[in-house]
Write a protein that holds these residues in place. Structure first.
Motif, PDB file in Angstrom:
ATOM      1  N   LEU A 182      -0.352  -3.245  -6.186  1.00  0.00           N
ATOM      2  CA  LEU A 182       0.764  -2.858  -5.302  1.00  0.00           C
ATOM      3  C   LEU A 182       0.600  -2.827  -3.929  1.00  0.00           C
ATOM      4  O   LEU A 182       0.905  -3.434  -3.194  1.00  0.00           O
ATOM      5  N   ALA A 211       6.340  -1.200 -16.340  1.00  0.00           N
ATOM      6  CA  ALA A 211       5.669  -0.496 -15.535  1.00  0.00           C
ATOM      7  C   ALA A 211       5.533   0.949 -16.048  1.00  0.00           C
ATOM      8  O   ALA A 211       6.374   1.249 -16.625  1.00  0.00           O
ATOM      9  N   CYS A 244      -4.309   3.376  -0.470  1.00  0.00           N
ATOM     10  CA  CYS A 244      -4.073   3.767  -1.699  1.00  0.00           C
ATOM     11  C   CYS A 244      -5.082   4.491  -2.285  1.00  0.00           C
ATOM     12  O   CYS A 244      -6.414   4.511  -1.693  1.00  0.00           O
ATOM     13  N   VAL A 253      -2.125  -0.533 -11.235  1.00  0.00           N
ATOM     14  CA  VAL A 253      -0.868  -0.837 -10.650  1.00  0.00           C
ATOM     15  C   VAL A 253      -0.903  -0.533  -9.179  1.00  0.00           C
ATOM     16  O   VAL A 253      -0.310  -1.350  -8.528  1.00  0.00           O
ATOM     17  N   ALA A 254      -1.169   0.635  -8.767  1.00  0.00           N
ATOM     18  CA  ALA A 254      -1.016   1.207  -7.604  1.00  0.00           C
ATOM     19  C   ALA A 254      -1.964   0.165  -6.623  1.00  0.00           C
ATOM     20  O   ALA A 254      -1.531  -0.287  -5.416  1.00  0.00           O
ATOM     21  N   PHE A 300       0.287   4.731  -1.856  1.00  0.00           N
ATOM     22  CA  PHE A 300       0.396   4.345  -3.341  1.00  0.00           C
ATOM     23  C   PHE A 300      -0.819   5.117  -4.086  1.00  0.00           C
ATOM     24  O   PHE A 300      -1.929   4.810  -3.626  1.00  0.00           O
ATOM     25  N   ALA A 312       2.869  -4.479 -10.848  1.00  0.00           N
ATOM     26  CA  ALA A 312       3.095  -3.957  -9.399  1.00  0.00           C
ATOM     27  C   ALA A 312       4.103  -4.895  -9.003  1.00  0.00           C
ATOM     28  O   ALA A 312       4.863  -4.129  -8.135  1.00  0.00           O
TER      29      ALA A 312
END
Length: 249
Positions: free
Chosen positions: A186, A93, A207, A182-183, A173, A148
């Motif tokens: 996630l 990550a 997010c 990734v956020a 996030f 994630a």
């Protein structure tokens, strides 16, 4: 097939390709959102603060910043819970930090953007092919989902502890570029597994994806539009489909 010695099919093909290339050259990301409603003040209010926190991921020491934006990061170094670098993630990550903003009543996990000098970042991006990974009735980017999943596995205890200590705080996030993908994924994982974080109410999860990476199919983007906010600077030419159809201007 030819007419008067001119290869007709080849000419049509070349004209079609030329038209496509011309359209791509003059295309602007603003075309995607020209009919969208504008974001209101409440929607945009957290964005500058979240962007500063994302920028802070690039710093080695918040008390002695090297790259602070005008006005500084406006962050309290004592509220920084954790900072994780490439050595710790081992390329699984991008680097990230966890920060508890007691003024905004917000727990923030912020992820940095693509590092052009890191092969591991490219490995995450290239770990994908069309239709490879399904999630909640749609498709997601395989490498970003793996990143994630690794991140939430590594930080679930930390986040759960912070949520228990601050039950009324929102959980945010956030990320830029690669980190935004990734956020976003996630967020999908957490929303569908809230029991792993003490059953935090879904209304407290959000997010912010700054210059978001292409990471999910359109049906998922629409389904999670109330949670995931995409922020795109439209003076740039962007072919990335945003995940929430409200754009600040």
């Amino acid at each position: 097939m030819s007419t008067f010695g001119i290869p007709l099919l080849e000419c049509i093909y070349c004209l079609g390709c030329s038209r496509w290339a011309w359209k791509r050259c003059i295309y602007s990301g603003a075309h995607d959102s020209e009919k969208w409603a504008l974001a209101n003040i409440e929607d945009f209010e957290p964005v500058p603060r979240i962007c500063r926190i994302i920028l802070a991921v690039y710093e080695d020491d918040l008390r002695n910043p090297k790259w602070a934006p005008p006005g500084g990061y406006r962050m309290n170094p004592d509220w920084l819970v954790k900072r994780v670098n490439y050595e710790t993630t081992q390329g699984r990550a991008p680097p990230y930090l966890i920060y508890v903003d007691h003024e905004a009543h917000d727990i923030v996990l912020a992820i940095r953007g693509l590092n052009l000098a890191k092969e591991s970042d490219y490995a995450v991006l290239l770990d994908n092919k069309l239709g490879k990974t399904m999630f909640d009735g749609g498709y997601v980017h395989n490498g970003l989902l793996k990143s994630a999943t690794w991140l939430i596995t590594a930080e679930s205890d930390t986040l759960k502890d912070l949520i228990e200590k601050n039950p009324s705080y929102t959980l945010t996030f956030a990320g830029h570029s690669l980190g935004s993908g990734v956020a976003a994924l996630l967020t999908l994982v957490v929303v569908n597994n809230r029991e792993n974080l003490g059953n935090i109410p879904g209304s407290q999860i959000r997010c912010y994806a700054i210059a978001p990476a292409r990471c999910m199919s359109l049906n998922l983007a629409v389904k999670y539009a109330d949670v995931i906010n995409s922020v795109i600077l439209q003076i740039l030419d962007s072919h990335i489909p945003p995940m929430k159809q409200r754009v600040p201007k």
